[in-house]
Scaffold this motif. Structure first.
Motif, mmCIF file in Angstrom:
data_model
loop_
_atom_site.group_PDB
_atom_site.id
_atom_site.type_symbol
_atom_site.label_atom_id
_atom_site.label_comp_id
_atom_site.label_asym_id
_atom_site.label_seq_id
_atom_site.Cartn_x
_atom_site.Cartn_y
_atom_site.Cartn_z
ATOM 1 N N UNK A 79 0.857 -1.190 0.000
ATOM 2 C CA UNK A 79 0.000 0.000 0.000
ATOM 3 C C UNK A 79 0.891 1.237 0.000
ATOM 4 N N UNK A 80 0.858 1.997 -1.133
ATOM 5 C CA UNK A 80 1.694 3.200 -1.263
ATOM 6 C C UNK A 80 1.006 4.438 -0.715
ATOM 7 N N UNK A 81 -0.189 4.267 -0.140
ATOM 8 C CA UNK A 81 -0.928 5.333 0.541
ATOM 9 C C UNK A 81 -1.568 6.331 -0.426
ATOM 10 N N UNK A 82 -0.817 6.861 -1.386
ATOM 11 C CA UNK A 82 -1.371 7.869 -2.295
ATOM 12 C C UNK A 82 -0.654 7.756 -3.633
ATOM 13 N N UNK A 83 -1.450 7.520 -4.703
ATOM 14 C CA UNK A 83 -0.850 7.353 -6.036
ATOM 15 C C UNK A 83 -0.645 8.669 -6.757
ATOM 16 N N UNK A 85 -0.085 11.887 -5.113
ATOM 17 C CA UNK A 85 0.762 12.851 -4.420
ATOM 18 C C UNK A 85 2.022 12.166 -3.922
ATOM 19 N N UNK A 86 3.036 12.997 -3.709
ATOM 20 C CA UNK A 86 4.263 12.458 -3.152
ATOM 21 C C UNK A 86 4.078 12.207 -1.652
ATOM 22 N N UNK A 87 4.265 10.975 -1.287
ATOM 23 C CA UNK A 87 4.050 10.577 0.120
ATOM 24 C C UNK A 87 5.074 9.491 0.449
ATOM 25 N N UNK A 88 5.944 9.730 1.435
ATOM 26 C CA UNK A 88 7.000 8.730 1.723
ATOM 27 C C UNK A 88 6.496 7.532 2.521
ATOM 28 N N UNK A 89 5.226 7.517 2.949
ATOM 29 C CA UNK A 89 4.715 6.410 3.750
ATOM 30 C C UNK A 89 4.246 5.270 2.863
ATOM 31 N N UNK A 105 10.445 10.128 -1.227
ATOM 32 C CA UNK A 105 9.443 9.485 -2.083
ATOM 33 C C UNK A 105 10.120 8.734 -3.209
ATOM 34 N N UNK A 106 11.236 9.253 -3.700
ATOM 35 C CA UNK A 106 11.941 8.585 -4.806
ATOM 36 C C UNK A 106 12.445 7.212 -4.367
ATOM 37 N N UNK A 107 13.012 7.121 -3.147
ATOM 38 C CA UNK A 107 13.475 5.830 -2.650
ATOM 39 C C UNK A 107 12.309 4.871 -2.481
ATOM 40 N N UNK A 132 -0.740 2.600 -5.971
ATOM 41 C CA UNK A 132 0.536 2.709 -6.689
ATOM 42 C C UNK A 132 0.235 3.156 -8.108
ATOM 43 N N UNK A 133 0.956 4.133 -8.598
ATOM 44 C CA UNK A 133 0.758 4.646 -9.961
ATOM 45 C C UNK A 133 1.048 3.555 -10.984
ATOM 46 N N UNK A 134 0.130 3.411 -11.952
ATOM 47 C CA UNK A 134 0.328 2.396 -13.003
ATOM 48 C C UNK A 134 1.560 2.700 -13.831
#
Length: 878
Positions: A79-83, A85-89, A105-107, A132-134
């Motif tokens: 679960x990337x939390x938000x597809x 927006x940039x979100x490190x969680x 977020x890049x890592x 997660x962004x497709x």
């Protein structure tokens, strides 16, 4: 991050045959930031295993360590939390959900992309990627740092290399040249083989065509060999020149080796000298303390302790091989031995003097008190009762406190001079045993005086006591005398104080005219005070012995046993005196064994909780056996008294004395044993006593001539039932029910047997009627029987007019009144039961008349209402 990745690969994953493909720096979401790394790895061996590993720096921060590992096949959701927006969680769902916060977020995106690729390549069960962004899952990872973090492109996931574009074109053109390449693979392979053979032949021809170049190469090799020979010649000449230099260098090396050996030997010699100086040299201050140090002041004792420990350390030093042959070492050892012997003599003499001075001082004080009383004309028992009115034992804490200063010196003496140590220990035990013997004996004498009653009669039973120092010095001949003793004390006047009835309490000397509750309470307090005084005395002495004086002459025995051995020697009179005191208490009143059993059991339990192997717990346990034996003897004696009870033939029985005695015993026992540890012993005694009471009540009832058996049983079992119901003794619930049953049965039996007298002929008549019916005669035909005709029935009924019935009931009441005793107050209960039984019989007679003499009009001369008035008026008139 690249350096970290390389370090992790080198230190953690390469030793485990794993390759690191993806890494992200994370910390747990919602908590203090304790950074760690999540790593995506694959094994280098087949079958490939894909794992997610948590790596953390050590506490010192100098290396990384693997902390936790998960199999990728156990991962169910990412679960990337938000597809958008940039979100490190992000969350990883294994057996439970792990929530992470990436450093960027890049890592996070690179790590999720790497997990996606590994999932697509190696796992059949696909992981669900949420939020997660497709685009992130479809596109390749960007180059640069992100590519490095994620583990590179797809090529890094396996060991093969893809074909280049030119190679693909060559393969396609070759397959196009052969139309059947796809349809007939075998023909295509044969054609390729033929073409390969043609190429090999062309290569061989090309090599043969290059013979000229080969000749040139061989010529060059010959020239090179010539140059090599020249160089070897020069090297040989150089070696000859260096040979002389080698010989000189060998001589220099040998000389250096000898110098090094000499230096090594000198260093070792210096080490040995320093070792002997450091470990076998005793300072002048220590020597002075051992020879003449003050053993009375705290500073002097401390100096002697330090000096003795230093001396022991010097004497126990582990000498190296050859040291014992050195004269200086031998001289030092002789000096140490002399210092040890000198200090041991000084210490032993001083401690002996301390023992004698302290103990003798205590005994002299006691002697002064005793002599003062003799001058005034008082005997020793008067002195004891005067100076120990509180019944307390002297405390020896000052003596222990004074001697504890020498505990370390005693330990030193034990390790260096065993014989002197054992002699000193024996001296302590000898003096203390005499001191304690005197004090304990006096203490128990006072306790016995208080227990027997501090009267002039009791005081007159004691002779004058001996000189206390004579007891201390034994057979020295300087002081002589004889000690007083209470072992010959007897309780006189018991016949005048106790009645000689046959009750249970007569056996226990506890009837109402005997010792009252105050006397028993006084005895209980005295006995408790004796035990309470002995307990801290023994524990204090045992604690002192354990810390300061270790038992002697029994090195092979365990320490607790040795301590107990010394305690037995010091307190050898305690068990004897306790048994004597218990015997006196039992002689005064055998029921005192109940008090003593409870108190002794409690103190044994307390002592065992402190130290199960202590002298106190062992001694009290032994005495407890005697107390329990006296308690059992008391119960057996009561039962024996019940069995020997005799009743008067001229007077009615009433409530037996041992029945009321059991009631008083139970009331007393319930008070004494409330919350006691030995409740089980009382319950067993209850069962024995109540069974004996039951048996002997029946015995007396059978032997009674004046009082009917049913009355004896009814009254006594009613009293027993009332007692057990009131006291609520749980272990006697069955006996309580049995007593109620016996009381009810015998009440009914007495009522039935007594009621047959007022209407005796009428009872006999209807018994005959019922007998005929039982033989088969029909009820309506009974009146045709000559003996049971209507005329005969009328004759019998006329013999019992109302006045006669009332007269008969009045006589019955008087007889019942004579049978029953006043203290149980059962007369009205019995009279009411008789009324109920009379009415029941009346109704039974009427029923028989109605069934066997129908239509005859025959009725009784009196009615039920008449009967109720008869019973009521008779009860009121008396």
């Amino acid at each position: 991050m690249t350096a970290i990745k390389h370090a992790l690969q080198r230190d953690i994953f390469t030793p485990n045959d794993e390759r690191l493909l993806g890494i992200v720096n994370v910390c747990k979401a919602g908590k203090k930031k304790k950074n760690c790394f999540l790593c995506a790895t694959v094994t280098t061996e087949r079958p490939v295993q894909v794992k997610v590993v948590k790596v953390k720096k050590s506490d010192k921060g100098d290396f990384y360590k693997r902390q936790q590992t998960w199999e990728l096949r156990d991962l169910t959701e990412v679960d990337a939390k938000d597809a958008s927006k940039e979100n490190p969680e992000f969350d990883l769902h294994f057996e439970k959900v792990y929530r992470w916060l990436a450093s960027s977020t890049a890592e996070k995106n690179s790590f999720i992309s790497c997990i996606w690729k590994l999932n697509q390549r190696y796992l059949r069960k696909k992981v669900e990627f949420v939020n997660v962004s497709s685009q992130l899952l479809e596109e390749s990872v960007p180059s640069g740092e992100s590519q490095s973090v994620a583990g590179g492109d797809e090529d890094a996931l396996d060991d093969y290399q893809e074909l280049s574009t030119r190679e693909e074109q060559d393969i396609e053109s070759m397959m196009e040249m052969c139309e059947y390449a796809v349809s007939n693979a075998e023909a295509f392979a044969e054609q390729l083989s033929r073409e390969l053979q043609v190429l090999d032949g062309a290569n061989i021809q090309s090599i043969m065509a290059s013979e000229k170049q080969v000749n040139i190469l061989m010529q060059l090799l010959d020239e090179a060999l010539g140059e090599v020979d020249t160089i070897e010649g020069k090297l040989s000449s150089y070696e000859e020149m260096l040979q002389s230099v080698k010989e000189q260098m060998d001589q220099i090396s040998q000389s250096n080796r000898l110098i090094q050996i000499s230096n090594t030997n000198n260093g070792k010699l210096l080490d040995e000298i320093q070792f002997l100086v450091n470990y076998m040299d005793l300072s002048k201050g220590h020597i002075r303390a051992l020879q003449e140090g003050d053993l009375t002041s705290p500073k002097g004792i401390e100096a002697c302790i330090n000096a003795s420990e230093a001396l022991l350390q010097c004497m126990n030093v582990a000498l190296r091989p050859g040291h014992e042959k050195l004269m200086a070492v031998t001289q030092q050892q002789l000096l140490f031995a002399e210092l040890r012997d000198t200090f041991a003599r000084r210490l032993t003499n001083h401690l002996n003097n301390v023992f004698v001075h302290q103990v003798t001082g205590m005994l002299l004080w006691q002697l002064t008190v005793s002599s003062h009383s003799v001058i005034k004309g008082h005997d020793q028992s008067s002195t004891l009762s005067q100076h120990t009115a509180e019944l307390t034992l002297p405390k020896h804490n000052p003596l222990h406190r004074d001697l504890l200063r020498y505990a370390k010196l005693m330990e030193w003496l034990k390790n260096t001079h065993r014989e002197k140590y054992e002699g000193l220990s024996r001296t302590y035990v000898d003096y203390m045993s005499r001191l304690y013997e005197r004090e304990i004996k006096d203490f128990f004498e006072v306790a016995k005086i208080k227990m027997a009653g501090t009267t002039k009669e009791a005081k007159g039973k004691f002779g004058k006591s001996c000189d206390l120092l004579a007891c201390l010095h034994g057979s020295s001949g300087k002081l002589t005398g004889s000690t007083s003793s209470l072992n010959k004390l007897t309780v006189q006047g018991s016949n005048s104080r106790r009645s000689q009835s046959s009750s249970l309490l007569d056996m226990g000397n506890m009837s109402a005219s005997d010792l009252d509750v105050a006397d028993r309470t006084k005895f209980d307090k005295i006995f408790e005070q004796v035990l309470s005084e002995l307990e801290p005395l023994c524990l204090a002495e045992q604690d002192f012995i354990s810390k300061n004086i270790i038992p002697f002459s029994y090195e092979s025995l365990p320490s607790p046993y040795m301590v107990r051995l010394m305690m037995n020697k010091i307190f050898q009179s305690i068990e004897t005196e306790l048994n004597s005191l218990i015997a006196l208490g039992d002689k005064i009143d055998s029921f005192n064994s109940l008090y003593m059993l409870v108190k002794m059991s409690h103190h044994v339990w307390t002592a065992e909780n402190v130290d199960p192997a202590s002298y106190l717990s062992t001694t009290l346990g032994n005495v407890l056996v005697t107390v329990k034996r006296n308690f059992d003897k008391c119960i057996s004696g009561q039962i024996r008294q019940m069995e020997e009870v005799k009743i008067s033939k001229k007077s009615k029985v009433g409530i037996l004395l041992f029945v009321t005695g059991f009631e008083e015993f139970a009331e007393l026992a319930e008070t004494i044993f409330r919350n006691a540890e030995r409740r089980g012993d009382l319950d067993k005694a209850y069962v024995k006593l109540i069974r004996a009471v039951f048996m002997n009540v029946e015995k007396v009832a059978n032997e009674s001539q004046k009082t009917p058996r049913d009355v004896v049983m009814m009254e006594n079992f009613h009293h027993i039932f009332s007692t057990l119901s009131r006291l609520k003794i749980s272990c006697l619930d069955a006996e309580r029910r049995e007593a109620k049953h016996k009381y009810t049965d015998h009440l009914q039996s007495y009522v039935i047997n007594s009621l047959g007298q007022p209407l005796e002929k009428l009872n006999h008549f209807f018994e005959g009627v019922e007998a005929r019916v039982a033989q088969g005669v029909r009820e309506e035909e009974v009146s045709y029987q000559l003996a049971f005709s209507k005329q005969e029935l009328r004759k019998v009924i006329k013999e019992y007019p109302g006045k006669e019935v009332k007269k008969g009931l009045d006589n019955l009441y008087k007889k019942v009144d004579k049978h029953l005793c006043e203290e149980e107050s059962l007369l009205q209960v019995v009279w009411h039961s008789m009324q109920d039984e009379f009415i029941r019989q009346y109704k039974h007679f009427e029923d028989l008349i109605g069934r066997c003499y129908p239509g005859s009009g025959i009725t009784m001369e009196f009615t039920i209402q008449d009967m109720l008035e008869y019973f009521s008026s008779i009860a009121q008139s008396h």
